[in-house]
Scaffold this active site. Structure first.
Site, PDB file in Angstrom:
ATOM      1  N   THR A  11       0.837  -1.201   0.000  1.00 25.73           N
ATOM      2  CA  THR A  11       0.000   0.000   0.000  1.00 25.73           C
ATOM      3  C   THR A  11       0.871   1.250   0.000  1.00 25.73           C
ATOM      4  OG1 THR A  11      -0.185  -0.132   2.403  1.00 25.73           O
ATOM      5  CG2 THR A  11      -1.992  -1.064   1.110  1.00 25.73           C
ATOM      6  N   GLY A  12       1.934   1.195  -0.832  1.00 26.48           N
ATOM      7  CA  GLY A  12       2.725   2.393  -1.096  1.00 26.48           C
ATOM      8  C   GLY A  12       2.016   3.205  -2.168  1.00 26.48           C
ATOM      9  N   GLY A  13       2.769   4.060  -2.847  1.00 24.68           N
ATOM     10  CA  GLY A  13       2.172   4.948  -3.841  1.00 24.68           C
ATOM     11  C   GLY A  13       1.318   4.214  -4.864  1.00 24.68           C
ATOM     12  N   LYS A 148       9.781  -3.126 -13.716  1.00 25.91           N
ATOM     13  CA  LYS A 148      10.409  -2.359 -14.784  1.00 25.91           C
ATOM     14  C   LYS A 148      11.567  -3.061 -15.473  1.00 25.91           C
ATOM     15  CE  LYS A 148       9.354   2.239 -13.011  1.00 25.91           C
ATOM     16  NZ  LYS A 148       9.972   3.436 -12.408  1.00 25.91           N
ATOM     17  N   GLY A 215      10.392   4.984  -3.458  1.00 28.09           N
ATOM     18  CA  GLY A 215      10.873   3.681  -3.954  1.00 28.09           C
ATOM     19  C   GLY A 215      11.170   3.737  -5.440  1.00 28.09           C
ATOM     20  N   THR A 216      10.289   4.403  -6.172  1.00 25.17           N
ATOM     21  CA  THR A 216      10.470   4.530  -7.614  1.00 25.17           C
ATOM     22  C   THR A 216      11.686   5.379  -7.942  1.00 25.17           C
ATOM     23  OG1 THR A 216       8.103   4.277  -7.981  1.00 25.17           O
ATOM     24  CG2 THR A 216       9.342   5.361  -9.728  1.00 25.17           C
ATOM     25  N   GLU A 219      14.775   3.457  -7.419  1.00 18.43           N
ATOM     26  CA  GLU A 219      14.974   2.494  -8.502  1.00 18.43           C
ATOM     27  C   GLU A 219      15.500   3.201  -9.754  1.00 18.43           C
ATOM     28  OE1 GLU A 219      11.520   0.152  -9.344  1.00 18.43           O
ATOM     29  OE2 GLU A 219      12.650  -1.134 -10.696  1.00 18.43           O
ATOM     30  N   HIS A 223      19.639   3.571 -12.546  1.00 19.44           N
ATOM     31  CA  HIS A 223      19.884   3.644 -13.993  1.00 19.44           C
ATOM     32  C   HIS A 223      20.903   4.727 -14.366  1.00 19.44           C
ATOM     33  CE1 HIS A 223      16.608   0.948 -15.273  1.00 19.44           C
ATOM     34  NE2 HIS A 223      15.936   1.433 -14.257  1.00 19.44           N
TER      35      HIS A 223
END
Lengths: 354, 354
Positions: A11-13, A148, A215-216, A219, A223
């Site tokens: 139940t994050g974003g 992803k 979190g995104t 991640e 990159h």
């Protein structure tokens, strides 16, 4: 297809926004949700509003402890810890504490058509391992993730036999990119008999959504030149802030490892190596720093070479472009599952087979 | 899905180009084709090259005589008549003369997965009646058409029970618009929880393709102010030339009756009345007079209103944008048919169920 009962792991974003968007869609009923400390189940339909209020502030949280993963997941659950053990699903009137949230959802899965795995995926094998656990419990239904990284698709493929035997339709990479934009590329390719290049270029303005999507961002940092999954995972929040400061809040990415490449190849659209994903993230503005555009270049049957394009309006948020498509692909997954199509599917596999 | 055997009814512009494009696609084998005077069947696969050479010059021809329709279809078959009775499929080494081309294809349909109905559709009930004949013969498989008019969808819906009982998956409006662009609109809508408007604006340059597409031009003329289906059908070739001269070769259309509207509504994307289709046709240039664009305006779950757009490169011909998608939807139809999904489907119904 008029009634799809679904669960959300995490139940994050993404998990929270998916619950929110589902209220706008016909025929979707949220019946279960969990995070690392709690689970809520109501087969008659959760009170989504109440649950969303209670989980406000969850940051890409998920039931990692339950997975007995190593310390890598700790960073991603930090947000929850800051709120204390009573934050999240347990704080909801519908929630109850648990040490085994995923098992608790699996225990109810006979009455669940689809499960959205909205967990941080800095651990590559985390989602494949969650899928395995559903298969071990003989779950018959749909699993959807918004992963992803290209390499995860292969890990799912390795488990395809097990998933198929269980009766699972696994829809992978069903967010914005891969997901929405992968489907757009598959569609845009239809003028051509040969696709030469797919370029996916995204813009995200994430000022007000930053807290919800740490979190995104973490991640994405993996990159950047000089970073990888491991270094990004081990960075403290302070180190991330420092990095963002150095870039004045604007991070630009090129040749990202996004699964759009393998997902387009497996659908027969083009070779993975001809797919390029990049974009610009601005964490200090809600305005998009660049317009999200999918460009597909190819040759028509009559010998012309051209580029078809798909553009998202700058006002459409990352959340809008992840969660609408995720629920659409979830429904497509249910349709396939009910038709007996099991195994691993990418977004382009769910499009008309051009 | 690795082997789809298909037939084409009609070897005018659309039928011939579809045969041509199918050679570029994996897993598609053309096994039958017919026009008003001839039929060619080879379950091992037709020699498409030879057939295309033999049918060169067919103008939107189809086996209307076989249908015992009234004189309305005569205009559309004029082209064939000009070439004499030996033109078309009978002129091919694989063809044989017949007075019942559609029945001849139906007789072979046990071994045919899908049939593309590439016949002129100035007679509204023509395609529904062809579908009926397949159903009466208990055909189990896919029928695909590239019809345009909204009202025909209702005629197909009226026959849905009969189609379903037979085991037919009917994919309607599967060309460019409706078809390709309908799918694009369904996709572009996914950022939004409420779609306010869909605008489809097409450009076609048809100088060198004009002879091959006289039927389409005639049908478009029916959308001009002061014209309708009946008047367009009754126009002589000379009258059409005169009209085109008056417009210096460039015809502009607004609020066309294109089935994109009802096809998007039935898929739950938006109300039919919020869909607008128009465009510009230039029969004296192969350059597109305007860029084909789909614009979808809607509101996101977080309250923003914006417009997503899909654009086709000006170099992509009408033929490329009809035939690639038609074959894609055909494959999607076969997938649904094999899963036991029968009845009437529009392009947006075959997209992930957003």
């Amino acid at each position: 297809m008029d009634d799809v009962r679904f669960a959300v792991l995490g139940t994050g974003g993404i998990g929270r926004r998916t619950l929110e968007v589902s209220q706008h869609k016909d025929g979707l009923t949220a019946v279960a949700a969990c995070d690392r400390n709690g689970v809520a189940v109501d087969h008659g339909g959760l009170d989504v509003e109440e649950l969303l209020e209670a989980t406000e502030g969850n940051i890409a949280s998920g039931p990692q402890d339950d997975m007995a993963t190593d310390g890598g997941a700790a960073a991603a659950t930090e947000g929850v810890k800051q709120h204390g053990d009573q934050a999240g699903v347990v704080a909801s009137e519908q929630g109850r504490p648990t040490e085994t949230p995923i098992d608790d959802v699996i225990a109810e899965s006979d009455a669940i058509d689809a499960v959205l795995i909205a967990l941080p995926n800095l651990e590559h094998d985390f989602i494949p391992r969650v899928a395995e656990r559903f298969a071990e419990a003989d779950y018959e239904g749909v699993l959807v993730d918004v992963l992803k990284r290209s390499r995860v698709i292969g890990m799912l493929d390795d488990r395809e036999e097990q998933l198929t035997e269980s009766g699972i339709t696994f829809v992978c990479g069903a967010g914005a990119t891969p997901g929405f934009l992968t489907g757009a590329a598959a569609l845009a390719a239809q003028s051509f008999v040969e696709v030469e290049e797919v370029e996916i270029w995204w813009g995200v303005g994430l000022k007000s959504g930053y807290e919800d999507n740490r979190g995104t961002v973490r991640e994405d940092i993996a990159h950047l030149d000089g970073y990888d999954i491991e270094t990004a995972r081990e960075m403290s929040e302070a180190e991330i802030e420092e990095l963002i400061d150095e870039h004045d809040g604007v991070l630009e990415f090129h040749d990202m490892e996004h699964a759009d490449d393998v997902l387009l190849e497996r659908a027969g659209i083009c070779d993975a190596e001809d797919v390029h994903v990049g974009g610009v993230l601005d964490v200090r503005s809600d305005e998009k720093p660049t317009t999200t555009t999918v460009s597909v270049t190819g040759t028509t049957f009559d010998g012309e070479t051209g580029t078809n394009t798909f553009q998202l309006d700058d006002v459409t948020s990352m959340e809008a472009n992840v969660n609408g498509p995720a629920l659409g692909y979830l429904k497509a997954g249910v349709r396939n599952n009910r038709a007996g199509h099991y195994g691993v599917f990418g977004p382009a596999d769910l499009m008309p087979r051009f």
